[in-house]
Design a protein around this motif. Structure first.
Motif, PDB file in Angstrom:
ATOM      1  N   UNK A 158      -0.263  -8.704   3.374  1.00  0.00           N
ATOM      2  CA  UNK A 158       0.376  -8.458   4.672  1.00  0.00           C
ATOM      3  C   UNK A 158       0.711  -6.965   4.777  1.00  0.00           C
ATOM      4  N   UNK A 159       0.649  -6.425   5.996  1.00  0.00           N
ATOM      5  CA  UNK A 159       0.969  -5.001   6.213  1.00  0.00           C
ATOM      6  C   UNK A 159       2.480  -4.810   6.123  1.00  0.00           C
ATOM      7  N   UNK A 160       2.968  -4.679   4.905  1.00  0.00           N
ATOM      8  CA  UNK A 160       4.398  -4.683   4.642  1.00  0.00           C
ATOM      9  C   UNK A 160       4.752  -3.467   3.765  1.00  0.00           C
ATOM     10  N   UNK A 161       5.438  -2.502   4.351  1.00  0.00           N
ATOM     11  CA  UNK A 161       5.728  -1.254   3.626  1.00  0.00           C
ATOM     12  C   UNK A 161       6.533  -1.515   2.347  1.00  0.00           C
ATOM     13  N   UNK A 162       7.484  -2.456   2.410  1.00  0.00           N
ATOM     14  CA  UNK A 162       8.308  -2.734   1.222  1.00  0.00           C
ATOM     15  C   UNK A 162       7.443  -3.305   0.095  1.00  0.00           C
ATOM     16  N   UNK A 163       6.505  -4.177   0.456  1.00  0.00           N
ATOM     17  CA  UNK A 163       5.593  -4.756  -0.538  1.00  0.00           C
ATOM     18  C   UNK A 163       4.681  -3.672  -1.129  1.00  0.00           C
ATOM     19  N   UNK A 164       4.133  -2.818  -0.279  1.00  0.00           N
ATOM     20  CA  UNK A 164       3.226  -1.763  -0.746  1.00  0.00           C
ATOM     21  C   UNK A 164       3.969  -0.767  -1.648  1.00  0.00           C
ATOM     22  N   UNK A 165       5.191  -0.487  -1.260  1.00  0.00           N
ATOM     23  CA  UNK A 165       6.040   0.414  -2.039  1.00  0.00           C
ATOM     24  C   UNK A 165       6.215  -0.145  -3.462  1.00  0.00           C
TER      25      UNK A 165
END
Ligand code: SF4
Length: 223
Positions: A181-188
């Motif tokens: 999912x396009x999720x900044x917290x996950x990518x971080x």
């Protein structure tokens, strides 16, 4: 590892790394501009040395676009000396600061209003800013859902059998963005965990004993 179930595999790898190492609390910084400067200073440098350079910049009151543009090159170079390649990094910090000052009045907060792909193209047009640095700024300083690819990502995911060693930046980035999912917290968190795993286990000469990914890894760890 089964390439057909990429989304499931990437989620599984994330959970295993998170369980092993816990949240990494990236990016350790007091301001968006500090993160932007850190993204430049970390090029070809160990983070401990970047921290020293950042703290010297802080002491010299040089952690803003305006202050960097006004600083003499030699004074700036002296502050960031611990991060290595300091003369070229002076040019890069000045180029980045000039872009921020000219386009956004030096206010990193204003970048949040700009659409990711537009901002990425702008950053890539700044001298000394490549894809990894631009994406680090987008993700960590601006909170945009952009997956950061680095040498650690390539090493781990090629060993796992999910990509080729020679895969290009865009190809590797799509592996994550097309399946998560396009999720900044996950990518971080995911990127921070990749870096941690590359330092603790999946080093150039990997320490596969005790690795939480060993049972799904295609690397021949007996070599
Ligand atoms: S098993 Fe070894 S090569 Fe595979 S991810 Fe773990 S440390 Fe890296």
């Amino acid at each position: 590892m089964d390439k057909e179930n990429l989304a499931q595999n990437l989620a599984d790898i994330f959970q295993r790394l998170l369980k092993k190492y816990g949240p990494q609390h990236w990016w350790p910084a007091e301001s968006r501009f500090e993160m932007m400067a850190g993204a430049v200073l970390t090029q070809s440098a160990a983070w401990t040395n970047v921290e020293k350079a950042i703290s010297r910049l802080k002491e010299a009151n040089l952690l803003s676009a305006e202050a960097i543009l006004q600083a003499a090159d030699n004074a700036l170079a002296e502050s960031i000396r611990p991060s290595g390649y300091f003369n070229v990094k002076v040019r890069k910090l000045k180029a980045l600061s000039n872009w921020l000052q000219t386009g956004y009045g030096g206010q990193a907060e204003k970048l949040l209003e700009i659409e990711s792909s537009v901002l990425r193209n702008e950053l890539l047009s700044v001298w000394g800013i490549g894809e990894e640095t631009a994406d680090s700024i987008l993700l960590y300083a601006c909170g945009k859902p952009v997956f950061v690819i680095d040498a650690y990502t390539r090493r781990i995911f090629s060993r796992l059998g999910l990509t080729e060693k020679e895969a290009g930046y865009d190809h590797l980035q799509r592996l994550f963005t097309a399946n998560l999912a396009a999720d900044a917290a996950l990518y971080n968190e995911y990127h921070a965990l990749i870096v941690r795993h590359a330092k603790e286990h999946c080093r150039v000469k990997p320490g596969c004993e005790g690795c939480v990914l060993k049972d799904v890894c295609r690397f021949d760890y007996r070599e």
